[in-house]
Design an enzyme around this catalytic site. Structure first.
Site, PDB file in Angstrom:
ATOM      1  N   GLY A  39       0.839  -1.201   0.000  1.00  0.00           N
ATOM      2  CA  GLY A  39       0.000   0.000   0.000  1.00  0.00           C
ATOM      3  C   GLY A  39       0.865   1.239   0.000  1.00  0.00           C
ATOM      4  CG  ASN A  40      -0.025   4.714  -1.546  1.00  0.00           C
ATOM      5  OD1 ASN A  40      -0.705   5.582  -1.016  1.00  0.00           O
ATOM      6  ND2 ASN A  40      -0.403   4.099  -2.672  1.00  0.00           N
ATOM      7  NE  ARG A  41       3.753   8.012   5.408  1.00  0.00           N
ATOM      8  CZ  ARG A  41       4.662   8.832   5.884  1.00  0.00           C
ATOM      9  NH1 ARG A  41       5.913   8.693   5.548  1.00  0.00           N
ATOM     10  NH2 ARG A  41       4.309   9.819   6.677  1.00  0.00           N
TER      11      ARG A  41
END
Ligand code: C5P
Length: 393
Positions: free
Chosen positions: A205-207
Site C-alpha cells: 500500500g502507500n501512505r
C-alpha cells in the site's frame, strides 16, 4: 451571497442575541435567511424577533401543526448552507452524536448543504476534553468550525469561548458558499491509495489518506457538480451527496474510472495509484521459509495516461497530481506532457500527507502558480477554479 439560501440555527446560550445581528449581516450581504431554534434558545431571544427580521416564522417546534409537511425536511432541502450560532456545549455534543431531537438538529440531519458551527460557551466548558472531542468529531464529518475568540464572557470572566463576531461568521459562510459554477457538470475524482494484494492477508500500500481527493469531491459538490468519487481504502466517511465507488487495486480503479469517464466533464486523479502489483498474488497465505523472499512485481497501467489517450476533444479536462521528493516543478512539467493532461498539481511528499493543509504548485503548459500553504479544501477550490477556466476555454 446574493440570493443564497441560508438556515441559521440558534441554540440556547447568552450569545443567542448575537444571532440576531448575524441574520441581519447575512441579509445585508444579500442572503435569504430562515431561522430554526432550540427550545432553550427561545428563552434567550424571542422567535418573534427572528420572524420580524426574516419575514418567516422562526421554527422551534418539530410538531407544530401549523406547518404542513415535515418542516425540518423542507428546511434542510431549502438550505444552501446552514450555520449554528451560537453552538452551545450541549448542542455540539448532541450534533457530534448525530442526535436529531429538536428542530435545529433535525434540520441539520436533513441537509446536504455545508455546515458551520460557531461555538460559544464559558472557557471552562470550551476547554473541556469532551467539547474538544466533539469538535474533532464534527470536523471529521466535514463541519466547519468558526472558532470562538478570547474576550469578556457573560460571566464577567475573560477567556476563550466568546462567539466569533457576526461579520467573521458571515465571512466564513461566504467562503463556504461558493457560486454554483459547476452546476450541470460531472466531476470525476479519484482518491486514496490503491492496495495491491500479495495473498489473502498481506498487501502493498502507500501512505495516502485520501483527504485531498475527498476535499475536491466535497468542493465540487458544493459548487453544484454531480460528483463521482472513486476511492481506494481510506479511513474517511464517504462525503454526503457524492456517488462513491469503493475500489481496492489499481486495476479495480482503472475499471471504475473508465466506467465513469464517458460522461465526465472534469477528471481529477488525486489517488496515489501503485505503479506495480505482485505478478502472481497467492490464493493461500504465503508461508515463511528460512531464506529471503523475493517478490516479483509487474507494472500497473497508467490510468490517467490511458484516459488522456481515450479523449477525443478538449473534454474532459484532465488534472493529475505529482507527488515528488525532489525537483517538484520540473517533474510536474514532464508529467504534463507525458500524461497528456491539462494541469498537474505538484507537491513535495513532505507537505502533502495526512494533514489538513497542503502546499502545492499548479503547473500548466504555460504557467506555474505556486500557492501558499492552505487547507486542502481551499486547495480543492483553487484546482476547481482552474478546471472551470479551462472549460471556458
Ligand atoms: O507518474 P506518477 O505516478 O507520478 O503520476 C501521478 C499521477 O498519475 C496522479 O494523478 C496519479 O493519480 C496518476 N496515476 C495513474 N495511474 C498510475 C499511476 C499514477 O493514473 N498507474
Amino acid at each position: 451571497m446574493e440570493g443564497r439560501r441560508v438556515v441559521v440555527g440558534v441554540s440556547g446560550g447568552i450569545a443567542a442575541f448575537k444571532a440576531v445581528l448575524l441574520v441581519r449581516e447575512l441579509q445585508r450581504r444579500g442572503a435569504r435567511v430562515r431561522v430554526v431554534m432550540t427550545r432553550t434558545a427561545t428563552r434567550f431571544v424571542g422567535p418573534a424577533t427572528f420572524a420580524g427580521i426574516t419575514g418567516r416564522p422562526a421554527v422551534s417546534e418539530l410538531f407544530d401543526t401549523s406547518h404542513t409537511g415535515e418542516i425540518h425536511v423542507e428546511l434542510g432541502a431549502w438550505a444552501e448552507a446552514m450555520v449554528i450560532a451560537p453552538a452551545t456545549m450541549n448542542l455540539l455534543a448532541r450534533a457530534a452524536q448525530g442526535m436529531a431531537d429538536d428542530a435545529v438538529l433535525a434540520t441539520l440531519a436533513c441537509t446536504d448543504a455545508p455546515l458551520l458551527v460557531a461555538p460559544a460557551m464559558h472557557t471552562r466548558m470550551w476547554e473541556r476534553p469532551a467539547t474538544q472531542r466533539n469538535l474533532e468529531r464534527l470536523r471529521a464529518d466535514g463541519v466547519r468550525v468558526v472558532e470562538p475568540v478570547v474576550g469578556p464572557l457573560a460571566s464577567g470572566d475573560v477567556g476563550s469561548g466568546r462567539m466569533a463576531e457576526p461579520e467573521a461568521i458571515a465571512d466564513a459562510l461566504g467562503q463556504t458558499l461558493r457560486p454554483a459554477d459547476l452546476a450541470g457538470l460531472h466531476v470525476l475524482v479519484s482518491a486514496g491509495p490503491t492496495v495491491e494484494d500479495l495473498d489473502p492477508v498481506r498487501f502493498l500500500g502507500n501512505r495516502s489518506t485520501g483527504r485531498m481527493g475527498y476535499a475536491i469531491a466535497e468542493a465540487a459538490r458544493d459548487r453544484g457538480a454531480v460528483v463521482t468519487l472513486v476511492t481506494g481504502p481510506t479511513a474517511l466517511a464517504p462525503p454526503r451527496g457524492v456517488r462513491s465507488v469503493a475500489v481496492r487495486s489499481a486495476l479495480d480503479m482503472e475499471g471504475a474510472m473508465q466506467a465513469a469517464f464517458p460522461s465526465a466533464d472534469v477528471v481529477i486523479m488525486a489517488a496515489a495509484v501503485a505503479d506495480y502489483r505482485p505478478a502472481a498474488p497467492s490464493a493461500q497465505k504465503l508461508k515463511k521459509t528460512d531464506g529471503p523472499l523475493t517478490l516479483k512485481l509487474v507494472r500497473n497501467p497508467d490510468i490517467l495516461a490511458a484516459l488522456s489517450s481515450a479523449r477525443s476533444g478538449p473534454r474532459p479536462i484532465l488534472v493529475g497530481f505529482a507527488l515528488e521528493t525532489e525537483n517538484v516543478v520540473e517533474n510536474a512539467r514532464a508529467k504534463l506532457a507525458r500524461k497528456g493532461v491539462d494541469l498537474v498539481v505538484a507537491n513535495h511528499a513532505r507537505d502533502g500527507f495526512g494533514g489538513d493543509s497542503n502546499l502545492v504548485s499548479l503547473v500548466s503548459p504555460d504557467a506555474v502558480d505556486e500557492l501558499p500553504r492552505m487547507s486542502k479544501r481551499a486547495v480543492a477550490d483553487r484546482i476547481l477554479d482552474r478546471a472551470r477556466a479551462l472549460l471556458d476555454g
